[in-house]
Design a protein around this motif. Structure first.
Motif, short mmCIF file in Angstrom:
data_model
loop_
_atom_site.label_atom_id
_atom_site.label_comp_id
_atom_site.label_asym_id
_atom_site.label_seq_id
_atom_site.Cartn_x
_atom_site.Cartn_y
_atom_site.Cartn_z
N HIS A 1 88.98 4.62 11.26
CA HIS A 1 89.85 4.11 12.34
C HIS A 1 89.06 3.17 13.25
N GLU A 2 88.28 2.32 12.59
CA GLU A 2 87.36 1.45 13.31
C GLU A 2 87.67 -0.02 12.99
N LEU A 3 87.88 -0.79 14.04
CA LEU A 3 88.13 -2.22 13.90
C LEU A 3 86.83 -2.96 14.23
N THR A 4 86.33 -3.72 13.27
CA THR A 4 85.13 -4.52 13.49
C THR A 4 85.58 -5.96 13.72
N VAL A 5 85.28 -6.48 14.90
CA VAL A 5 85.69 -7.84 15.23
C VAL A 5 84.47 -8.69 15.59
#
Length: 114
Positions: free
Chosen positions: A61-65
């Motif tokens: 549940h990790e967004l890497t931006v």
């Protein structure tokens, strides 16, 4: 004379590359979601002006931006994700936005079979 021009070009190029590195930031942000459909929506919502890359990991549940801080911020990105219906570490999606998600993407009820 030829060597001086080449030397000046190399110095100028390295300064330009170094200046670009300062305006790029990569962060890992917590964003709720269930499935591949959520992944597409979250990543699409994260692509606000200034975002160069957005990838959401369904298991973590990790967004890497990766984005340019001079053009956007972590808060702007997460606000856009919340407007798409997904809770994050900084914002909770409105009930209206959440209810617009497909049934299997209702992560708050944990009813997804994917």
């Amino acid at each position: 004379m030829k060597y001086i021009i080449i030397l000046i070009s190399v110095v100028f190029s390295s300064l330009t590359v170094h200046a670009q590195d300062k305006d790029i930031k990569t962060e890992k942000l917590l964003v709720s979601g269930n499935c591949e459909m959520c992944e597409k929506r979250i990543e699409k919502a994260a692509y606000v002006k200034g975002v160069k890359r957005a990838e959401w990991d369904k298991d973590k549940h990790e967004l890497t931006v990766t984005y340019k801080p001079s053009k956007t911020s972590k808060e702007e990105i997460l606000k856009s994700v919340a407007e798409a219906g997904y809770d994050s570490e900084a914002f909770t999606a409105s009930e209206d936005a959440y209810e617009k998600l497909p049934e299997c993407c209702h992560y708050r009820t944990a009813t997804c079979n994917h």
